[in-house]
Design a protein around this motif. Structure first.
Motif, short mmCIF file in Angstrom:
data_model
loop_
_atom_site.label_atom_id
_atom_site.label_comp_id
_atom_site.label_asym_id
_atom_site.label_seq_id
_atom_site.Cartn_x
_atom_site.Cartn_y
_atom_site.Cartn_z
N ASP A 132 0.85 -1.22 0.05
CA ASP A 132 0.06 -0.07 0.00
C ASP A 132 0.90 1.36 0.00
OD1 ASP A 132 -2.20 -1.40 -0.14
OD2 ASP A 132 -2.54 -1.20 2.16
N ILE A 133 1.94 1.32 0.67
CA ILE A 133 2.99 2.14 0.81
C ILE A 133 3.53 2.68 -0.54
CG2 ILE A 133 5.08 3.38 1.80
CD1 ILE A 133 4.36 2.08 4.35
N LEU A 134 4.10 1.60 -1.30
CA LEU A 134 4.49 1.73 -2.54
C LEU A 134 3.60 2.39 -3.59
CD1 LEU A 134 6.83 -1.63 -2.73
CD2 LEU A 134 7.40 0.79 -2.35
N SER A 135 2.18 1.86 -3.32
CA SER A 135 1.37 2.15 -4.42
C SER A 135 0.86 3.67 -4.27
CB SER A 135 -0.08 1.46 -4.04
OG SER A 135 0.11 -0.12 -4.39
N MET A 136 0.83 4.09 -2.90
CA MET A 136 0.49 5.42 -2.57
C MET A 136 1.78 6.50 -3.10
SD MET A 136 -0.96 6.65 1.05
CE MET A 136 -2.14 5.80 1.10
N LEU A 137 3.04 5.96 -2.68
CA LEU A 137 4.01 6.70 -3.35
C LEU A 137 4.10 6.85 -4.89
CD1 LEU A 137 7.02 5.52 -1.11
CD2 LEU A 137 5.79 7.54 -0.95
N ALA A 138 3.61 5.83 -5.53
CA ALA A 138 3.53 5.88 -7.17
C ALA A 138 2.66 6.78 -7.40
CB ALA A 138 3.31 4.56 -7.65
N PHE A 139 1.41 6.61 -6.57
CA PHE A 139 0.15 7.64 -7.01
C PHE A 139 0.73 9.09 -6.84
CE2 PHE A 139 -3.69 9.93 -5.75
CZ PHE A 139 -4.60 9.83 -6.87
N LEU A 140 1.49 9.29 -5.69
CA LEU A 140 1.90 10.66 -5.33
C LEU A 140 2.71 11.09 -6.46
CD1 LEU A 140 2.55 13.05 -3.29
CD2 LEU A 140 4.29 11.79 -2.45
N GLY A 141 3.74 10.23 -7.20
CA GLY A 141 4.38 10.63 -8.15
C GLY A 141 3.77 11.14 -9.49
N LEU A 142 2.67 10.36 -9.55
CA LEU A 142 1.82 10.40 -10.95
C LEU A 142 1.03 11.90 -10.65
CD1 LEU A 142 0.18 9.68 -13.36
CD2 LEU A 142 -1.25 8.43 -11.84
N VAL A 143 0.41 12.20 -9.58
CA VAL A 143 -0.32 13.35 -9.39
C VAL A 143 0.90 14.62 -9.40
CG1 VAL A 143 -1.41 14.61 -7.64
CG2 VAL A 143 -1.98 12.26 -7.88
N THR A 144 2.06 14.29 -8.87
CA THR A 144 2.95 15.57 -8.81
C THR A 144 3.25 15.70 -10.54
OG1 THR A 144 3.92 14.85 -6.94
CG2 THR A 144 5.32 16.11 -8.20
N VAL A 145 3.63 14.72 -11.11
CA VAL A 145 4.09 15.04 -12.77
C VAL A 145 2.69 15.66 -13.16
CG1 VAL A 145 4.47 14.02 -14.92
CG2 VAL A 145 5.89 13.19 -12.60
N THR A 146 1.68 15.07 -13.19
CA THR A 146 0.29 15.75 -13.74
C THR A 146 0.45 17.33 -13.24
OG1 THR A 146 -0.61 13.42 -13.80
CG2 THR A 146 -2.22 15.51 -14.20
N ALA A 147 0.30 17.49 -12.12
CA ALA A 147 0.34 19.05 -11.70
C ALA A 147 1.39 19.93 -11.94
CB ALA A 147 0.38 18.84 -10.01
N LEU A 148 2.57 19.48 -12.40
CA LEU A 148 3.69 20.29 -12.98
C LEU A 148 3.21 20.47 -14.37
CD1 LEU A 148 6.86 18.65 -11.23
CD2 LEU A 148 5.61 20.90 -10.74
N ARG A 149 2.78 19.32 -14.88
CA ARG A 149 2.30 19.69 -16.55
C ARG A 149 1.16 20.44 -16.58
NH1 ARG A 149 1.14 14.52 -17.75
NH2 ARG A 149 -0.93 14.82 -17.57
N LEU A 150 0.31 20.52 -15.54
CA LEU A 150 -0.78 21.33 -15.72
C LEU A 150 -0.35 22.67 -15.44
CD1 LEU A 150 -3.99 21.17 -16.38
CD2 LEU A 150 -4.23 21.28 -13.57
N LEU A 151 0.39 22.99 -14.65
CA LEU A 151 0.98 24.18 -14.03
C LEU A 151 1.61 24.88 -15.06
CD1 LEU A 151 1.83 23.94 -10.37
CD2 LEU A 151 -0.26 25.02 -11.35
N ARG A 152 2.32 24.30 -16.19
CA ARG A 152 2.96 24.81 -16.97
C ARG A 152 2.09 25.40 -18.21
NH1 ARG A 152 6.68 20.38 -19.90
NH2 ARG A 152 6.99 22.06 -21.37
#
Length: 379
Positions: A132-152
């Motif tokens: 669960d921790i690994l899945s949540m960290l992967a989700f955090l990375g996905l959201v971070t990348v998507t947020a940075l792409r959106l903020l651009r």
């Protein structure tokens, strides 16, 4: 996520078909035409179907494999299936029997009984938590990348959902947050006064209340209330969309569920929680001031002067600086658990409860970490 693929090659006088990736309903439409073109070309040539590269298989993918095997055997080829994981092999055999009109009976469980059941349960729970921790960290990375792409490209930010969720998690939460904070301020003032009165130091109730509320209690209680109110709502809303296959429909239309569902909720909560936390601080101090006036005869002027002596703007900002972090954790956990819902109303309820529990646990854990950090750097 690796999509399903099929490759073919001649190796040592046998035609090798290698299946890899996820053979599921999402890949079925694309894989179907590809399988029609996979022929050895030599009559009676042996065929090896290598399934060692499969990472996932559902009934749609198993049905495609069954049709491929039947077609090749119908053309006179000897087909050998190798490399499949036991669980995938079992699913493929069940689909083959079902396609042939044979009733499929679930085999009786054959796992040996553990010698130490308690240790077995603890071990399984530990492994599950780690996954669960690994899945949540992967989700955090996905959201971070998507947020940075959106903020651009800020024009892609969906303002209407953002303001809608700001109203839901911010404005609509003020009554319950304000009431509970007001009552907590009364309780803290009463309990502090009861102890400090023994030493004739009743005026220091203001110090106790101001520092305790502004640094810790105000934002912590606000985050817990918001986790129970808004975090659970995020999980239930997205989970219901998963059950109704609305999330799958978004992906079919080429829309990113993280961009459409997660980021508006995340941005709204990060903006709203510091403001709601400030409102909670004010209401708790008002409740404490009323209690001090009624129980200790400390009028509101004395309360305000002592509060100005006891606390500074640094005290306020130390507490509010934790709010965006707590907000991000609550939103991420709520959306993560919502996207994990799988096909039933029971799953929605279980994961909504799980979302609240995990959010509150992480908020308290992070608050303890912030307290240690601020003490270490002398703030």
């Amino acid at each position: 996520m690796q999509t399903g693929t099929i490759t073919s090659a001649w190796e040592e006088n046998q035609f090798v078909l290698a299946a890899a990736g996820r053979w599921d309903i999402a890949s079925a439409e694309r894989l179907g035409p590809q399988l029609q073109n996979r022929n050895p070309g030599r009559k009676g040539a042996p065929v090896c179907l290598d399934l060692s590269g499969l990472t996932a298989l559902d009934t749609a993918g198993a049905l495609l494999l069954d049709r491929l095997i039947r077609r090749l055997r119908g053309q006179g080829h000897v087909v050998a299936v190798v490399g499949a994981r036991p669980d995938l092999c079992t699913l493929l055999k069940d689909v083959q029997r079902a396609a042939a009109g044979v009733a499929v009976h679930a085999p009786a469980p054959s796992e040996p009984r553990p010698a130490f059941p308690l240790a077995d349960r603890i071990g399984r729970a530990t492994v599950g938590i780690w996954h669960d921790i690994l899945s949540m960290l992967a989700f955090l990375g996905l959201v971070t990348v998507t947020a940075l792409r959106l903020l651009r490209t800020p024009s892609r930010i969906r303002l209407k959902p953002l303001f809608f969720h700001l109203e839901q998690v911010g404005l609509n939460s003020l009554p319950i947050v304000g009431l509970l904070s007001f009552l907590i301020g009364i309780v803290l003032a009463y309990q502090g006064a009861d102890q400090l009165r023994r030493f004739g130091a009743e005026i220091y109730v203001v110090n106790l209340l101001g520092i305790g509320v502004l640094r810790e209690i105000g934002i912590l209680m606000t985050s817990i209330i918001v986790a129970g109110r808004s975090g659970s709502a995020f999980t239930a809303q997205i989970g219901t969309m998963k059950v109704n296959q609305e999330v799958d429909a978004m992906r079919t239309l080429g829309l990113d569920p993280v961009e459409m569902l997660v980021l508006p909720r995340l941005f709204a909560l990060v903006i709203a929680l510091p403001l709601v936390g400030f409102f909670a601080n004010v209401m708790a101090l008002v409740g404490g001031a009323i209690m001090a006036y009624a129980y200790l005869d400390i009028n509101f002027g004395q309360f305000a002067r002592q509060l100005q002596i006891a606390v500074s703007t640094t005290t306020l900002f130390v507490g509010l600086s934790k709010a965006p972090v707590f907000a991000a954790v609550i939103a991420l956990v709520g959306c993560f658990e919502g996207l994990r819902v799988s096909g039933s109303a029971e799953s929605v309820g279980l994961l909504t409860t799980r979302s609240v529990v995990i959010s509150i646990f992480l908020v308290i854990l992070l608050d303890a970490g912030f307290s240690i950090l601020f003490s270490y750097i002398g703030i």
